[in-house]
Design a protein around this motif. Sequence first.
Motif, PDB file in Angstrom:
ATOM      1  N   LYS A  36       0.839  -1.211   0.000  1.00 58.39           N
ATOM      2  CA  LYS A  36       0.000   0.000   0.000  1.00 58.39           C
ATOM      3  C   LYS A  36       0.871   1.257   0.000  1.00 58.39           C
ATOM      4  O   LYS A  36       1.895   1.291   0.686  1.00 58.39           O
ATOM      5  CB  LYS A  36      -0.932  -0.003   1.213  1.00 58.39           C
ATOM      6  CG  LYS A  36      -0.203   0.102   2.544  1.00 58.39           C
ATOM      7  CD  LYS A  36      -1.157  -0.013   3.720  1.00 58.39           C
ATOM      8  CE  LYS A  36      -0.416   0.240   5.017  1.00 58.39           C
ATOM      9  NZ  LYS A  36      -1.121  -0.317   6.184  1.00 58.39           N
ATOM     10  N   SER A 196       5.369  -5.289  10.684  1.00 58.85           N
ATOM     11  CA  SER A 196       6.824  -5.074  10.777  1.00 58.85           C
ATOM     12  C   SER A 196       7.319  -5.041  12.225  1.00 58.85           C
ATOM     13  O   SER A 196       8.396  -5.561  12.518  1.00 58.85           O
ATOM     14  CB  SER A 196       7.214  -3.764  10.077  1.00 58.85           C
ATOM     15  OG  SER A 196       7.001  -3.876   8.693  1.00 58.85           O
ATOM     16  N   THR A 214       6.473  -1.863   6.006  1.00 59.35           N
ATOM     17  CA  THR A 214       7.628  -0.994   6.227  1.00 59.35           C
ATOM     18  C   THR A 214       8.971  -1.715   6.148  1.00 59.35           C
ATOM     19  O   THR A 214       9.916  -1.199   5.545  1.00 59.35           O
ATOM     20  CB  THR A 214       7.484  -0.319   7.612  1.00 59.35           C
ATOM     21  OG1 THR A 214       6.176   0.265   7.684  1.00 59.35           O
ATOM     22  CG2 THR A 214       8.519   0.748   7.821  1.00 59.35           C
TER      23      THR A 214
END
Length: 221
Positions: A36, A196, A214
């Motif tokens: 995203k 993450s 991330t």
Amino acid sequence: MSLISDNLVAVRAQMAAAARASGREPASVRLVAVSKTHGAKAVAEALAAGQKVFGENRVQEAAAKFPPLRAAWPGIELHLIGPLQTNKVAQAVALFDVIQTLDRPKLAEALAAEMQRQNRNPRLYLQVNMAAEPQKSGLLPEAVEGFLRQCWAEYGLRPEGLMCLPPFGEDPKQHFELLRDLAGRLDLPHLSMGMSGDFESAIAAGATEIRIGTAIFGGRP
Ligand SMILES: *Cc1c(COP(=O)(O)O)cnc(C)c1O
């Protein structure tokens, strides 16, 4: 900034280590790369590094990004991990292989109708709002079993897993373990939890899929 391919190698190594540390097979945990806000170029880099499974949280964004990538790279598996509005159900059924955010009867009804119409069967997971946070979507843990039975009986749907996003700023372990116990009781094989910042704890608790953005693609605006 580090390379997406290097990040993938590092994340996969950490996943494998976390699995072994809790006596699990590394192959029992799948990596969903959450792309995203990142463009098709970043996704193509991950594909070139062997990553095939991706997660997106908006139907519109995924619909703009993924069809050309799919044409170029066979075998992509796309997961919807964000809330789904009923007016986007037709597009979502056409696009996604897994919809992780089923959480209410109206959506179940719309999905069932659209899956029949398109003759497509994306895998479905139920999203669970572990701490009853008002800003989050998802079923309350105590409502999951009843809703699952309703999916079977009223809509002919067979959800196969549970997903959660535990509250920020809290140790997620207890939430991960509760979700695992719930999935076990209901005999649902897929358990999507861990991001993450907390995937090692999720793997220790039994996650079968972790959703990592991330740590693979870097920060988001
Ligand atoms: C964005 C997102 C992720 C990935 O989060 P990171 O912290 O960037 O790894 C995972 N799950 C959901 C539902 C998300 O929206």
